[in-house]
Design a protein around this motif. Structure first.
Motif, PDB file in Angstrom:
ATOM      1  N   LYS A   1      32.701  37.313  27.894  1.00 47.24           N
ATOM      2  CA  LYS A   1      32.238  37.592  29.248  1.00 47.24           C
ATOM      3  C   LYS A   1      31.278  38.773  29.262  1.00 47.24           C
ATOM      4  CE  LYS A   1      36.135  35.651  31.785  1.00 47.24           C
ATOM      5  NZ  LYS A   1      37.360  35.947  32.519  1.00 47.24           N
ATOM      6  N   GLU A   2      31.605  39.803  28.478  1.00 47.83           N
ATOM      7  CA  GLU A   2      30.747  40.996  28.397  1.00 47.83           C
ATOM      8  C   GLU A   2      29.377  40.631  27.820  1.00 47.83           C
ATOM      9  OE1 GLU A   2      29.500  44.683  29.062  1.00 47.83           O
ATOM     10  OE2 GLU A   2      31.473  43.947  29.689  1.00 47.83           O
TER      11      GLU A   2
ATOM     12  N   LYS B   1      27.409  38.759  30.350  1.00 50.14           N
ATOM     13  CA  LYS B   1      26.938  39.693  31.371  1.00 50.14           C
ATOM     14  C   LYS B   1      25.686  40.429  30.889  1.00 50.14           C
ATOM     15  CE  LYS B   1      28.688  43.350  34.385  1.00 50.14           C
ATOM     16  NZ  LYS B   1      29.785  44.266  34.657  1.00 50.14           N
TER      17      LYS B   1
ATOM     18  N   THR C   1      21.957  40.286  32.425  1.00 48.81           N
ATOM     19  CA  THR C   1      21.217  41.501  32.781  1.00 48.81           C
ATOM     20  C   THR C   1      19.847  41.502  32.115  1.00 48.81           C
ATOM     21  OG1 THR C   1      23.298  42.708  32.982  1.00 48.81           O
ATOM     22  CG2 THR C   1      21.310  44.031  32.791  1.00 48.81           C
TER      23      THR C   1
END
Length: 198
Positions: A32-33, A36, A40
């Motif tokens: 998930k990180e 993300k 970004t």
């Protein structure tokens, strides 16, 4: 070796499941990180692209500037300003004047020579353009402008000269929303500029 009881086996299995689940959960968290960060990064790239497109549009708008009466435009080493436009059916006085075949359009033009040599203004410097139609100056009737005519005047380097150019054109051409003055550098000039007249 002692035999494990059922509840002990069940506890070991539950602990093993918890460890595996935790590891898997940690993997999901890392995934998930990572997603993300990628999102970004994509957003930043998109923002950069939008900024670049805005800059390109600004450049295009600069290049596509429409010049009109009162504006100054540099064409090669010559600077042109269309000072004013007048329309009449007669020039000169009642004894030594001339009537237009159609309508006279008289443009007052200022020319500045930024070149290294003197410049002789020729009537070929100016044309009227209306779509695919091109109209030449009325050099024959320009004599009735007397000293006001800019044709065949000399302009030294870094000097300016203001004078008049005359065209004999139809009333429809005079009123055309597409009518432009085309200016160029030199008799054989390949660099051209345009001024919207209506």
């Amino acid at each position: 070796m002692k035999k494990l009881k059922k509840w002990q086996i069940a506890l070991i299995v539950l602990l093993a499941i918890g460890v595996i689940g935790g590891a898997a959960g940690g993997g999901d968290s890392e995934k998930k990180e990572e997603e993300k960060q990628q999102e970004t990064s994509k957003n930043e790239d998109k923002k950069d692209n939008q900024e670049e497109q805005k800059e390109e549009k600004k450049e295009e708008q600069k290049e596509e500037k429409v010049y009109g009466i009162g504006d100054t435009q540099k064409v090669g080493k010559v600077e042109y300003t269309v000072v004013s436009k007048d329309v009449t059916d007669h020039i000169g006085d009642e004894y030594s004047g001339v009537a237009a075949q159609n309508e006279f359009m008289i443009l007052t033009v200022k020319i500045t020579n930024h070149g290294d040599k003197s410049l002789t203004v020729a009537d070929s410097f100016f044309n009227l353009v209306d779509g695919s139609k091109t109209f030449k100056t009325d050099s024959g009737d320009a004599i009735y402008l007397e000293d006001d005519s800019i044709i065949f005047k000399e302009i030294n380097p870094d000097a300016s000269l203001t004078g008049k150019v005359i065209f004999d054109i139809s009333e429809n051409t005079v009123k055309s929303s597409n009518l432009q003055l085309q200016v160029q550098t030199g008799a054989w000039g390949t660099e051209k500029g345009y001024f919207k007249l209506n």
